[in-house]
Design an enzyme around this catalytic site. Sequence first.
Site, PDB file in Angstrom:
ATOM      1  N   ASP A  69      61.042 -92.481  99.908  1.00  0.00           N
ATOM      2  CA  ASP A  69      59.931 -92.436  98.964  1.00  0.00           C
ATOM      3  C   ASP A  69      60.248 -91.514  97.784  1.00  0.00           C
ATOM      4  OD1 ASP A  69      57.379 -92.966  97.946  1.00  0.00           O
ATOM      5  OD2 ASP A  69      56.549 -91.176  98.889  1.00  0.00           O
ATOM      6  N   ASN A  84      66.327 -87.010 107.735  1.00  0.00           N
ATOM      7  CA  ASN A  84      64.887 -86.903 107.523  1.00  0.00           C
ATOM      8  C   ASN A  84      64.186 -88.145 108.041  1.00  0.00           C
ATOM      9  OD1 ASN A  84      62.434 -85.648 106.126  1.00  0.00           O
ATOM     10  ND2 ASN A  84      62.464 -87.717 105.276  1.00  0.00           N
ATOM     11  N   GLU A  85      63.280 -87.936 108.966  1.00  0.00           N
ATOM     12  CA  GLU A  85      62.411 -88.977 109.521  1.00  0.00           C
ATOM     13  C   GLU A  85      63.153 -90.222 109.997  1.00  0.00           C
ATOM     14  OE1 GLU A  85      59.082 -89.914 107.032  1.00  0.00           O
ATOM     15  OE2 GLU A  85      58.197 -87.916 107.237  1.00  0.00           O
ATOM     16  N   TYR A 112      50.900 -85.785 108.733  1.00  0.00           N
ATOM     17  CA  TYR A 112      49.935 -85.983 107.659  1.00  0.00           C
ATOM     18  C   TYR A 112      48.551 -86.294 108.217  1.00  0.00           C
ATOM     19  CZ  TYR A 112      53.921 -85.868 104.541  1.00  0.00           C
ATOM     20  OH  TYR A 112      55.037 -85.467 103.845  1.00  0.00           O
ATOM     21  N   TYR A 129      47.276 -89.634 105.947  1.00  0.00           N
ATOM     22  CA  TYR A 129      47.552 -90.995 106.420  1.00  0.00           C
ATOM     23  C   TYR A 129      46.801 -91.310 107.704  1.00  0.00           C
ATOM     24  CZ  TYR A 129      51.380 -90.829 103.026  1.00  0.00           C
ATOM     25  OH  TYR A 129      52.104 -90.718 101.880  1.00  0.00           O
ATOM     26  N   GLU A 144      56.924 -80.934 106.867  1.00  0.00           N
ATOM     27  CA  GLU A 144      56.144 -81.638 105.851  1.00  0.00           C
ATOM     28  C   GLU A 144      54.687 -81.722 106.291  1.00  0.00           C
ATOM     29  OE1 GLU A 144      57.450 -85.448 104.457  1.00  0.00           O
ATOM     30  OE2 GLU A 144      59.565 -84.852 104.377  1.00  0.00           O
ATOM     31  N   TRP A 152      54.616 -80.297 101.730  1.00  0.00           N
ATOM     32  CA  TRP A 152      55.148 -81.414 100.965  1.00  0.00           C
ATOM     33  C   TRP A 152      54.165 -81.716  99.849  1.00  0.00           C
ATOM     34  CZ3 TRP A 152      59.788 -83.334 100.785  1.00  0.00           C
ATOM     35  CH2 TRP A 152      59.999 -84.534 100.093  1.00  0.00           C
TER      36      TRP A 152
END
Length: 597
Positions: free
Chosen positions: A160, A409-410, A465, A469, A501, A546
Site C-alpha cells: 500500500d 512486513n505482513e 487496526y 478496519y 502498526e 502508522w
Amino acid sequence: MLKPRSTATRELVNLDGLWRFAVDTAVGEHPWTGPLDTPLEAAVPASYNDLFTDSAIRDHVGRVWYQRSVRVPRGWAGERVLLRLDAATHEGKVYVDDTLVAEHVGGYTPFEADITEHVAAGQEFRLTIGVSNELTNTTVPPGTITVTADGRRQQKYHHDFYNYAGLARSVWLCSVPNAHIEDITVVTGLDSTTGTVEYEVATSAPVPVRVRVLDALGTEVAAAEGASGALRIDDVTPWRPGAAYLYDLVAEIVDGGEVRDTYAQPFGVRTVEVRGTQFLINGEPFYFTGFGKHEDTPVRGKGHDNAYLVHDFQLMEWAGANSFRTTHYPYAEEVLDFADRHGIVVIDETAAVGINLAVEGGLTGRPHKPTYSKDTLNDDTRAAHAQAIRELVARDKNHPSVVMWCVANEPSTHEEGAREYFEPLVELTRKLDPTRPVCSTASLLTTHQNDRIADLFDVVCLNRYYGWYIATGDLATAEALMESELHAWAGKLGKPILMTEYGADTQPGLHSVWDAPWSEEYQVAYLEANHRAFDRCEAVVGEHVWNFADFQTSPGIHRVDGNKKGVFTRDRRPKSAAHALRARWSCLNGRKPANNA
C-alpha cells in the site's frame, strides 16, 4: 561493501544532478551506444514518476534510461576507479560507453563496478543507466504485470504505497588504491565500564593491516595489528538511545611503513538483548516510541533529500519519538548515519512487503491463490528474499542505531507453506548477524491461533487496526479487542510484544464533536484507546504509530490522494494527533508507561 568516503588515500566525485532521461519506448533498442536522443532531463536523486506532466511516463511499466558524461579526475592515474550506485529501483544495468559493467536486482541496496579498465584519468566517458520498475512473483517486493486489450502494460502489487522508481539515491565515482580495504565488520560488547570491540577487515589482497580506535575527540584509545582481532576500550562511553556517542575504527593497509589505504568506520559501543518479555539496550529495558515511516515526499517521490531528513528527525524529536522502522524497505544510508549520530533507534526492514495473496481474499471476499506455491511465491522468490537479507545486513551491520532486523512486513503466515518459506530466511539472518534480534510483522489476518512462524522470532510484532478496519467507529469494542489479543499473544509465547502498526486515516482540518472516523478528533481518540490497551499488557515493549506522515499510494477508490494515516501531512504539518503523541511520549523517555488497569 563500504560506503564511499573521502580519506587520505581515497577520493570521490558525486554524480548527482540533471541527467538525460527517456523511457524505453522512446529510444532505440540499444540506447547506451550513443548520446541518448531525448529532450527530457531528470533529477538524480529522485523518483522519476512525479517529475513530468506526461501520465505515460508516470505510469510506465518497463525500463527507463538515464545518461550523462563523466570525466575521471586527472590525478587518478594508477588508481582503481569504482562506480557506485546507492540504489536503482528495482533493477539496474550500468554501461560505460558501450560496455555493460554492472547489473543488480533489488531496489534499495547499493551496488558497484570496478571500471578501471574502461576509463582513463583525465578523460570523459558516457555513463548510461537503465532502470526497470517491474515487479513479478520472483522479485522482492512481488507483483504481477498485465496487458490491457489495447496493449498497455500495467503493474499490480499488494503493498500500500506507490511504486516509485528510478535513481532515488546518489551515484558516485570513487578512487581506491590497487591494494585496498573492501569491508569492515565491527561487533561490540560491554563489560562494566569497558567496551569490547571485535573487528574484521577484508582487503583486496593479502596485505598487512593495522587498526586504531579513536574517540569523538580523535584521541587513540585502542590499537592492534592484523586483519581481525579484539580490542578493549577502558572507561568507554556507550552509545545510548537519545545520547549517541561514536568512535572510529581506522583500518590501514601498511606497506614498508607507509600507509597505502585508510578508511575510518564509525561505530558505537552498545548491546542489544531480549530477555523474557523485555527488550534491553545496554542491559536496560527500552520502550519504543515512534513510527512506521516512508521515504515519500512531494515531487521527489522516494528521492533522498537531506532537508527532509533533518526536518523529519526534528519532528520525531519534537513528538518524543525515540525510534522508527524502515517501512517497508532499507532507507538511504544517510538516514542511518543520522540516526547513529543522534541516538535514534532503528528497526531495519527488507523490501519483502506484499508476500500475502490472502489480502486479495480479505479485500474482495473471494477465494485467492495460495501465497506459497510453484506458480506464485516460490523457491525463486525465497532466493531473491535471501539475497535482500544478505545485502541489508552487509550494508547496515555496523550501525549502532539498528537494533533489530525485520525480514518481512505482513506476510501471510497462517497459510500452508509459510514455515517452509520463512524458516531458512530466519536461520540465514541469524547466521549473518547473531548479535541482533530478528522479527517480522503480523497482519490482521494472522492471529495467535492460526500463526505458523511467530516462534521463530525474538519479538512479536503486531500490525493492528481495531477501531479502523475492524470495529470502525466503535472505540470501546476496539480497545477490548486489542487488549484481549495482546494478552493472548503474551500467554502463548511469553515474548516481548511491539506494536509496529496502528493508525486511522485522518483528513486534516476535518473536525467533529462525535467519534467520527476521518476526523482529527477520532484519530486522537483512536490512539488513546490503543494506548490504554498497551499499558495494561506488561509484555508490550513499544508503540510505532502508522504513519509518521501521509504518503502516496497506487490509484484506487479506497485511497484519495494517498494514505492519510500520518500524524503529519505529506508536507509535514501536524495534525491534532501529533500534539497528543507529544504529550504522551515526552514523559516516557524510553520507559514503559504506568499500568492503567
